[in-house]
Design a protein around this motif. Structure first.
Motif, PDB file in Angstrom:
ATOM      1  N   TRP A 209     -64.552  53.386   8.696  1.00 62.47           N
ATOM      2  CA  TRP A 209     -65.598  54.133   7.984  1.00 62.47           C
ATOM      3  C   TRP A 209     -66.628  53.168   7.380  1.00 62.47           C
ATOM      4  O   TRP A 209     -67.836  53.363   7.541  1.00 62.47           O
ATOM      5  N   ASP A 210     -66.147  52.142   6.688  1.00 62.55           N
ATOM      6  CA  ASP A 210     -67.043  51.151   6.092  1.00 62.55           C
ATOM      7  C   ASP A 210     -67.925  50.498   7.159  1.00 62.55           C
ATOM      8  O   ASP A 210     -69.131  50.337   6.963  1.00 62.55           O
ATOM      9  N   LYS A 211     -67.327  50.124   8.270  1.00 57.19           N
ATOM     10  CA  LYS A 211     -68.084  49.482   9.344  1.00 57.19           C
ATOM     11  C   LYS A 211     -69.197  50.398   9.842  1.00 57.19           C
ATOM     12  O   LYS A 211     -70.309  49.940  10.109  1.00 57.19           O
ATOM     13  N   ARG A 212     -68.898  51.680   9.984  1.00 54.13           N
ATOM     14  CA  ARG A 212     -69.909  52.629  10.460  1.00 54.13           C
ATOM     15  C   ARG A 212     -71.043  52.773   9.456  1.00 54.13           C
ATOM     16  O   ARG A 212     -72.209  52.805   9.825  1.00 54.13           O
TER      17      ARG A 212
ATOM     18  N   THR B  22     -75.359  51.368   9.689  1.00 54.46           N
ATOM     19  CA  THR B  22     -76.556  52.207   9.583  1.00 54.46           C
ATOM     20  C   THR B  22     -77.682  51.510   8.840  1.00 54.46           C
ATOM     21  O   THR B  22     -78.833  51.919   8.943  1.00 54.46           O
ATOM     22  N   GLY B  23     -77.353  50.479   8.047  1.00 50.78           N
ATOM     23  CA  GLY B  23     -78.345  49.814   7.211  1.00 50.78           C
ATOM     24  C   GLY B  23     -78.601  50.560   5.915  1.00 50.78           C
ATOM     25  O   GLY B  23     -79.497  50.192   5.154  1.00 50.78           O
ATOM     26  N   CYS B  24     -77.837  51.607   5.645  1.00 55.40           N
ATOM     27  CA  CYS B  24     -78.064  52.462   4.473  1.00 55.40           C
ATOM     28  C   CYS B  24     -76.822  52.591   3.598  1.00 55.40           C
ATOM     29  O   CYS B  24     -76.602  53.624   2.960  1.00 55.40           O
ATOM     30  N   ALA B  25     -76.008  51.552   3.560  1.00 55.12           N
ATOM     31  CA  ALA B  25     -74.759  51.616   2.791  1.00 55.12           C
ATOM     32  C   ALA B  25     -75.023  51.816   1.298  1.00 55.12           C
ATOM     33  O   ALA B  25     -74.331  52.607   0.649  1.00 55.12           O
ATOM     34  N   ASP B  26     -76.022  51.115   0.745  1.00 49.59           N
ATOM     35  CA  ASP B  26     -76.313  51.270  -0.688  1.00 49.59           C
ATOM     36  C   ASP B  26     -76.797  52.686  -0.999  1.00 49.59           C
ATOM     37  O   ASP B  26     -76.382  53.289  -1.994  1.00 49.59           O
ATOM     38  N   GLU B  27     -77.660  53.212  -0.148  1.00 53.27           N
ATOM     39  CA  GLU B  27     -78.165  54.574  -0.346  1.00 53.27           C
ATOM     40  C   GLU B  27     -77.040  55.590  -0.219  1.00 53.27           C
ATOM     41  O   GLU B  27     -76.994  56.567  -0.976  1.00 53.27           O
TER      42      GLU B  27
ATOM     43  N   GLY C 174     -83.853  53.811  12.299  1.00 52.08           N
ATOM     44  CA  GLY C 174     -83.723  54.344  13.649  1.00 52.08           C
ATOM     45  C   GLY C 174     -82.405  55.021  13.942  1.00 52.08           C
ATOM     46  O   GLY C 174     -82.024  55.169  15.100  1.00 52.08           O
ATOM     47  N   ASN C 175     -81.707  55.448  12.919  1.00 54.07           N
ATOM     48  CA  ASN C 175     -80.404  56.070  13.132  1.00 54.07           C
ATOM     49  C   ASN C 175     -80.506  57.449  13.767  1.00 54.07           C
ATOM     50  O   ASN C 175     -79.554  57.916  14.389  1.00 54.07           O
ATOM     51  N   ASP C 176     -81.671  58.116  13.642  1.00 55.69           N
ATOM     52  CA  ASP C 176     -81.850  59.413  14.296  1.00 55.69           C
ATOM     53  C   ASP C 176     -81.670  59.271  15.803  1.00 55.69           C
ATOM     54  O   ASP C 176     -80.994  60.082  16.437  1.00 55.69           O
ATOM     55  N   LYS C 177     -82.272  58.235  16.360  1.00 55.17           N
ATOM     56  CA  LYS C 177     -82.179  58.007  17.804  1.00 55.17           C
ATOM     57  C   LYS C 177     -80.783  57.545  18.201  1.00 55.17           C
ATOM     58  O   LYS C 177     -80.251  57.952  19.223  1.00 55.17           O
TER      59      LYS C 177
END
Length: 77
Positions: free
Chosen positions: A23-26, A30-35, A67-70
């Protein structure tokens, strides 16, 4: 066995896991772990997603910016 012995035995069995799980790796990928953390913390505190609209928007913008939508096939409805 005394209480002290039981406590030491329990402490010896306690394993501190510093390795990121799947889960953490995923989330990190995303580049959005803090958010994500801020959004999750908001929900934990308020118990209502509607009270976390600002955090959700910040997460959504981060998600799109990276770019996670794509990558995940997310659809904007």
């Amino acid at each position: 066995m005394s209480n002290g012995d039981k406590e030491r035995a329990a402490a010896a069995q306690l394993v501190i896991d510093d390795e990121p799980d799947e889960w953490d790796k995923r989330i990190f990928s995303t580049g959005c772990a803090d958010e994500n953390t801020k959004l999750t913390d908001c929900y934990y505190e308020k118990k209502d997603w509607r009270a976390c609209k600002m955090e959700m928007e910040i997460f959504r913008q981060c998600w799109q910016r990276h770019g996670n939508d794509k990558r995940t096939g997310t659809k904007d409805v």
